[in-house]
Scaffold this motif. Structure first.
Motif, PDB file in Angstrom:
ATOM      1  N   SER A   1       0.821  -1.221   0.000  1.00 29.39           N
ATOM      2  CA  SER A   1       0.000   0.000   0.000  1.00 29.39           C
ATOM      3  C   SER A   1       0.855   1.271   0.000  1.00 29.39           C
ATOM      4  O   SER A   1       0.378   2.350  -0.362  1.00 29.39           O
ATOM      5  CB  SER A   1      -0.930  -0.002   1.221  1.00 29.39           C
ATOM      6  N   GLN A   2       2.131   1.157   0.381  1.00 33.97           N
ATOM      7  CA  GLN A   2       3.008   2.331   0.429  1.00 33.97           C
ATOM      8  C   GLN A   2       3.505   2.737  -0.964  1.00 33.97           C
ATOM      9  O   GLN A   2       4.039   3.835  -1.126  1.00 33.97           O
ATOM     10  CB  GLN A   2       4.215   2.038   1.326  1.00 33.97           C
ATOM     11  N   LEU A   3       3.330   1.881  -1.955  1.00 37.77           N
ATOM     12  CA  LEU A   3       3.758   2.221  -3.318  1.00 37.77           C
ATOM     13  C   LEU A   3       2.754   3.183  -3.946  1.00 37.77           C
ATOM     14  O   LEU A   3       1.540   3.029  -3.784  1.00 37.77           O
ATOM     15  CB  LEU A   3       3.867   0.957  -4.180  1.00 37.77           C
ATOM     16  N   THR A   4       3.260   4.145  -4.688  1.00 35.86           N
ATOM     17  CA  THR A   4       2.378   5.061  -5.417  1.00 35.86           C
ATOM     18  C   THR A   4       1.873   4.375  -6.678  1.00 35.86           C
ATOM     19  O   THR A   4       2.496   3.419  -7.171  1.00 35.86           O
ATOM     20  CB  THR A   4       3.131   6.337  -5.800  1.00 35.86           C
ATOM     21  N   PRO A   5       0.737   4.858  -7.241  1.00 38.87           N
ATOM     22  CA  PRO A   5       0.243   4.273  -8.495  1.00 38.87           C
ATOM     23  C   PRO A   5       1.303   4.308  -9.596  1.00 38.87           C
ATOM     24  O   PRO A   5       1.420   3.336 -10.380  1.00 38.87           O
ATOM     25  CB  PRO A   5      -0.958   5.153  -8.838  1.00 38.87           C
ATOM     26  N   ASP A   6       2.087   5.397  -9.653  1.00 45.67           N
ATOM     27  CA  ASP A   6       3.126   5.484 -10.679  1.00 45.67           C
ATOM     28  C   ASP A   6       4.197   4.419 -10.457  1.00 45.67           C
ATOM     29  O   ASP A   6       4.688   3.797 -11.418  1.00 45.67           O
ATOM     30  CB  ASP A   6       3.755   6.873 -10.658  1.00 45.67           C
ATOM     31  N   GLU A   7       4.581   4.182  -9.211  1.00 45.26           N
ATOM     32  CA  GLU A   7       5.590   3.160  -8.911  1.00 45.26           C
ATOM     33  C   GLU A   7       5.069   1.770  -9.263  1.00 45.26           C
ATOM     34  O   GLU A   7       5.817   0.934  -9.803  1.00 45.26           O
ATOM     35  CB  GLU A   7       5.963   3.228  -7.429  1.00 45.26           C
ATOM     36  N   VAL A   8       3.790   1.509  -8.964  1.00 43.95           N
ATOM     37  CA  VAL A   8       3.201   0.210  -9.312  1.00 43.95           C
ATOM     38  C   VAL A   8       3.264  -0.007 -10.819  1.00 43.95           C
ATOM     39  O   VAL A   8       3.653  -1.089 -11.292  1.00 43.95           O
ATOM     40  CB  VAL A   8       1.746   0.119  -8.811  1.00 43.95           C
ATOM     41  N   THR A   9       2.909   0.990 -11.590  1.00 45.47           N
ATOM     42  CA  THR A   9       2.950   0.871 -13.051  1.00 45.47           C
ATOM     43  C   THR A   9       4.362   0.595 -13.550  1.00 45.47           C
ATOM     44  O   THR A   9       4.582  -0.280 -14.400  1.00 45.47           O
ATOM     45  CB  THR A   9       2.413   2.163 -13.700  1.00 45.47           C
ATOM     46  N   ARG A  10       5.333   1.347 -13.011  1.00 49.79           N
ATOM     47  CA  ARG A  10       6.727   1.158 -13.440  1.00 49.79           C
ATOM     48  C   ARG A  10       7.247  -0.240 -13.071  1.00 49.79           C
ATOM     49  O   ARG A  10       7.976  -0.869 -13.839  1.00 49.79           O
ATOM     50  CB  ARG A  10       7.605   2.240 -12.822  1.00 49.79           C
ATOM     51  N   ILE A  11       6.851  -0.725 -11.898  1.00 53.78           N
ATOM     52  CA  ILE A  11       7.278  -2.066 -11.466  1.00 53.78           C
ATOM     53  C   ILE A  11       6.681  -3.128 -12.380  1.00 53.78           C
ATOM     54  O   ILE A  11       7.369  -4.076 -12.795  1.00 53.78           O
ATOM     55  CB  ILE A  11       6.874  -2.317  -9.997  1.00 53.78           C
ATOM     56  N   GLU A  12       5.395  -2.974 -12.721  1.00 56.76           N
ATOM     57  CA  GLU A  12       4.756  -3.937 -13.615  1.00 56.76           C
ATOM     58  C   GLU A  12       5.406  -3.926 -14.996  1.00 56.76           C
ATOM     59  O   GLU A  12       5.625  -4.988 -15.602  1.00 56.76           O
ATOM     60  CB  GLU A  12       3.261  -3.641 -13.720  1.00 56.76           C
ATOM     61  N   GLU A  13       5.734  -2.746 -15.488  1.00 57.40           N
ATOM     62  CA  GLU A  13       6.404  -2.645 -16.789  1.00 57.40           C
ATOM     63  C   GLU A  13       7.796  -3.264 -16.741  1.00 57.40           C
ATOM     64  O   GLU A  13       8.232  -3.922 -17.698  1.00 57.40           O
ATOM     65  CB  GLU A  13       6.492  -1.177 -17.211  1.00 57.40           C
ATOM     66  N   LEU A  14       8.488  -3.059 -15.620  1.00 56.94           N
ATOM     67  CA  LEU A  14       9.821  -3.629 -15.454  1.00 56.94           C
ATOM     68  C   LEU A  14       9.760  -5.158 -15.430  1.00 56.94           C
ATOM     69  O   LEU A  14      10.593  -5.839 -16.053  1.00 56.94           O
ATOM     70  CB  LEU A  14      10.443  -3.104 -14.157  1.00 56.94           C
ATOM     71  N   TYR A  15       8.768  -5.682 -14.734  1.00 58.11           N
ATOM     72  CA  TYR A  15       8.594  -7.133 -14.679  1.00 58.11           C
ATOM     73  C   TYR A  15       8.344  -7.686 -16.078  1.00 58.11           C
ATOM     74  O   TYR A  15       8.937  -8.701 -16.479  1.00 58.11           O
ATOM     75  CB  TYR A  15       7.432  -7.486 -13.753  1.00 58.11           C
ATOM     76  N   GLN A  16       7.450  -7.005 -16.816  1.00 61.01           N
ATOM     77  CA  GLN A  16       7.145  -7.453 -18.175  1.00 61.01           C
ATOM     78  C   GLN A  16       8.397  -7.449 -19.053  1.00 61.01           C
ATOM     79  O   GLN A  16       8.604  -8.350 -19.876  1.00 61.01           O
ATOM     80  CB  GLN A  16       6.078  -6.532 -18.798  1.00 61.01           C
ATOM     81  N   ALA A  17       9.271  -6.496 -18.855  1.00 59.66           N
ATOM     82  CA  ALA A  17      10.465  -6.358 -19.696  1.00 59.66           C
ATOM     83  C   ALA A  17      11.565  -7.346 -19.336  1.00 59.66           C
ATOM     84  O   ALA A  17      12.357  -7.726 -20.208  1.00 59.66           O
ATOM     85  CB  ALA A  17      11.002  -4.930 -19.588  1.00 59.66           C
ATOM     86  N   THR A  18      11.610  -7.779 -18.077  1.00 58.98           N
ATOM     87  CA  THR A  18      12.748  -8.599 -17.653  1.00 58.98           C
ATOM     88  C   THR A  18      12.407 -10.043 -17.321  1.00 58.98           C
ATOM     89  O   THR A  18      13.212 -10.951 -17.590  1.00 58.98           O
ATOM     90  CB  THR A  18      13.415  -7.976 -16.413  1.00 58.98           C
ATOM     91  N   LEU A  19      11.233 -10.307 -16.748  1.00 58.40           N
ATOM     92  CA  LEU A  19      11.001 -11.631 -16.180  1.00 58.40           C
ATOM     93  C   LEU A  19       9.776 -12.374 -16.700  1.00 58.40           C
ATOM     94  O   LEU A  19       9.647 -13.582 -16.445  1.00 58.40           O
ATOM     95  CB  LEU A  19      10.893 -11.524 -14.655  1.00 58.40           C
ATOM     96  N   THR A  20       8.899 -11.737 -17.395  1.00 62.46           N
ATOM     97  CA  THR A  20       7.689 -12.425 -17.850  1.00 62.46           C
ATOM     98  C   THR A  20       8.024 -13.652 -18.683  1.00 62.46           C
ATOM     99  O   THR A  20       7.486 -14.746 -18.474  1.00 62.46           O
ATOM    100  CB  THR A  20       6.795 -11.482 -18.672  1.00 62.46           C
ATOM    101  N   GLU A  21       8.939 -13.476 -19.629  1.00 66.29           N
ATOM    102  CA  GLU A  21       9.294 -14.591 -20.513  1.00 66.29           C
ATOM    103  C   GLU A  21       9.904 -15.744 -19.732  1.00 66.29           C
ATOM    104  O   GLU A  21       9.616 -16.914 -20.002  1.00 66.29           O
ATOM    105  CB  GLU A  21      10.275 -14.105 -21.582  1.00 66.29           C
ATOM    106  N   GLU A  22      10.736 -15.431 -18.731  1.00 66.28           N
ATOM    107  CA  GLU A  22      11.391 -16.482 -17.955  1.00 66.28           C
ATOM    108  C   GLU A  22      10.366 -17.326 -17.204  1.00 66.28           C
ATOM    109  O   GLU A  22      10.414 -18.553 -17.208  1.00 66.28           O
ATOM    110  CB  GLU A  22      12.383 -15.864 -16.955  1.00 66.28           C
ATOM    111  N   PHE A  23       9.415 -16.667 -16.544  1.00 62.19           N
ATOM    112  CA  PHE A  23       8.429 -17.408 -15.770  1.00 62.19           C
ATOM    113  C   PHE A  23       7.430 -18.117 -16.669  1.00 62.19           C
ATOM    114  O   PHE A  23       6.914 -19.172 -16.326  1.00 62.19           O
ATOM    115  CB  PHE A  23       7.703 -16.474 -14.801  1.00 62.19           C
TER     116      PHE A  23
END
Length: 420
Positions: free
Chosen positions: A394-416
């Motif tokens: 809950s301490q993450l801002t909406p902008d931080e959540v979006t950036r984290i999700e985009e980062l995950y998609q760019a680095t780890l989605t394919e691996e998992f």
């Protein structure tokens, strides 16, 4: 054939190639010398045709004028045919290919990859047996695998391995069996055994294990490492010398040979059990390729405690068998670990490091919290669920959540996605 018939055959054709082989094998197998003079000083003939089967360099038997190039002893000597498939595997020089893969990985990343692969292999070995042990047992067995190849095999070493595998010995008799054994189930109503495989008689275990140990100390060193690993490991599991723990020690023996022969890159143990788990259907077919042929010729009766008592002489069935399909299967597994598992795990760790470094630029997050974040993202297809956003993060801002999700998609989605 009777002894006098063998002797008469040799007297009729004392210089014949096949006659001398038969004569040699008869005395080699039975450890009994026929009443015959030594052969004339003619050219030696190999006991094993090394163009057809894998053999040792051999020692000359002057009595028979036969070169004893059998890859084993009378107590244990399976054979492997030189198939086109095995020749193709050997020609790939997988040992060198593994070295090249590893040489391209930074040392710190390689160490983490090696540790991850050890745990993965240890866990897979338990899963193959249908077990879900606690993490400490998985880690303990992983450490044992990491030491494979350092200690020569002998009776004491086999007993040590069983003690580690079993852990809790209250309900298991440790040590070599003193009664029959089988792999299979019991009829739910009658409790009569329904064997898929019948193990070696307990009376034969001592000599079979002596032969197995002798193979590890001598003949194994002259065979292709993967072929030798298959002979040793599958020979052990067919003998099934223990009441429990045979399967994991069987797969440990693969690591033992590959590590001792320097087939693995330094510090790396191929996750063979993980490859076997992914090929579990093929693995069972390979095991049954011999077990199913044994069942009709093993005579047995049911004991009072629902076990089997073998009534005919079966020792030779476990000493001498065709290990060709087993060697081909193990080569498949080794090839997979080199071409898929090693690159995959190093790539994942490299991408995870990128993900973590970028997160740390955004927010100061403890390792445990970061791992929880990764778990939530993986479970929800790369998105943080509303519950996670409203509670743990809950301490993450909406902008931080979006950036984290985009980062995950760019680095780890394919691996998992690939591992899932």
């Amino acid at each position: 054939m009777k002894e006098n018939e063998i002797a008469e055959l040799v007297r009729e054709k004392p210089n014949g190639l096949y006659t001398r082989r038969i004569w040699f094998l008869y005395e080699w197998l039975l450890n009994r010398q026929l009443d015959l003079p030594a052969a004339d000083k003619i050219s030696y003939v190999d006991a094993v045709d090394s163009e057809l089967q894998y053999a040792s360099s051999g020692q000359n038997s002057a009595r028979h004028r036969v070169r004893d190039n059998l890859p084993g002893t009378p107590e244990f000597c399976p054979l492997v045919f030189k198939t086109r498939r095995l020749a193709q595997f050997i020609a790939q020089d997988l040992k060198e290919r593994a070295r090249v893969v590893v040489s391209q990985v930074p040392k710190d990343l390689l160490a983490r990859t090696a540790a991850f692969l050890l745990l993965k292999d240890s866990k897979s070995s338990y899963v193959i047996e249908g077990e879900r042990p606690p993490q400490d047992r998985i880690q303990r067995w992983g450490r044992v695998i990491g030491e494979a190849g350092r200690v020569p095999l002998d009776e004491a070493e086999f007993l040590r391995l069983q003690r580690i595998v079993i852990g809790d010995e209250r309900f298991v008799k440790l040590g070599f069996r003193h009664e029959g054994g089988f792999v299979g189930e019991h009829d739910r109503e009658t409790q009569r055994p329904i064997p898929d495989h019948i193990s070696a008689r307990h009376e034969d275990i001592a000599s079979l294990m002596q032969g197995l140990i002798a193979f590890d100390q001598a003949a194994e060193n002259e065979l292709d490492p993967v072929v030798a690993a298959a002979v040793l490991a599958f020979g052990f599991v067919y003998i099934h010398p223990f009441e429990d723990g045979n399967g994991r020690i069987h797969r440990y023996l693969m690591h033992h040979v590959l590590a001792r022969r320097g087939f693995n890159p330094a510090g790396i143990h191929f996750p063979v059990s993980a490859a076997i788990l992914d090929k579990i259907g093929e693995y069972k077919e390979v095991l049954e390729s011999y077990s199913s042929r044994l069942l009709p010729i093993v005579e047995w009766e049911v004991t009072s405690n629902g076990n089997v008592n073998v009534m005919n002489a079966t020792g030779d069935f476990y000493r001498f068998f065709d290990a060709t399909p087993h060697a081909e299967f193990l080569y498949e597994c080794v090839q997979r670990t080199i071409e898929q598992d090693l690159p995959k795990e190093t790539r994942f760790l490299r991408n995870f490091d990128t993900f973590r470094a970028e997160i740390e630029k955004m927010v100061d997050m403890p390792e445990r919290t970061l791992n929880n974040l990764l778990g939530f993202l993986r479970q929800n297809g790369g998105r943080l669920s509303k519950r996670a956003r409203d509670s743990e993060f809950s301490q993450l801002t909406p902008d931080e959540v979006t950036r984290i999700e985009e980062l995950y998609q760019a680095t780890l989605t394919e691996e998992f996605t690939k591992s899932g």
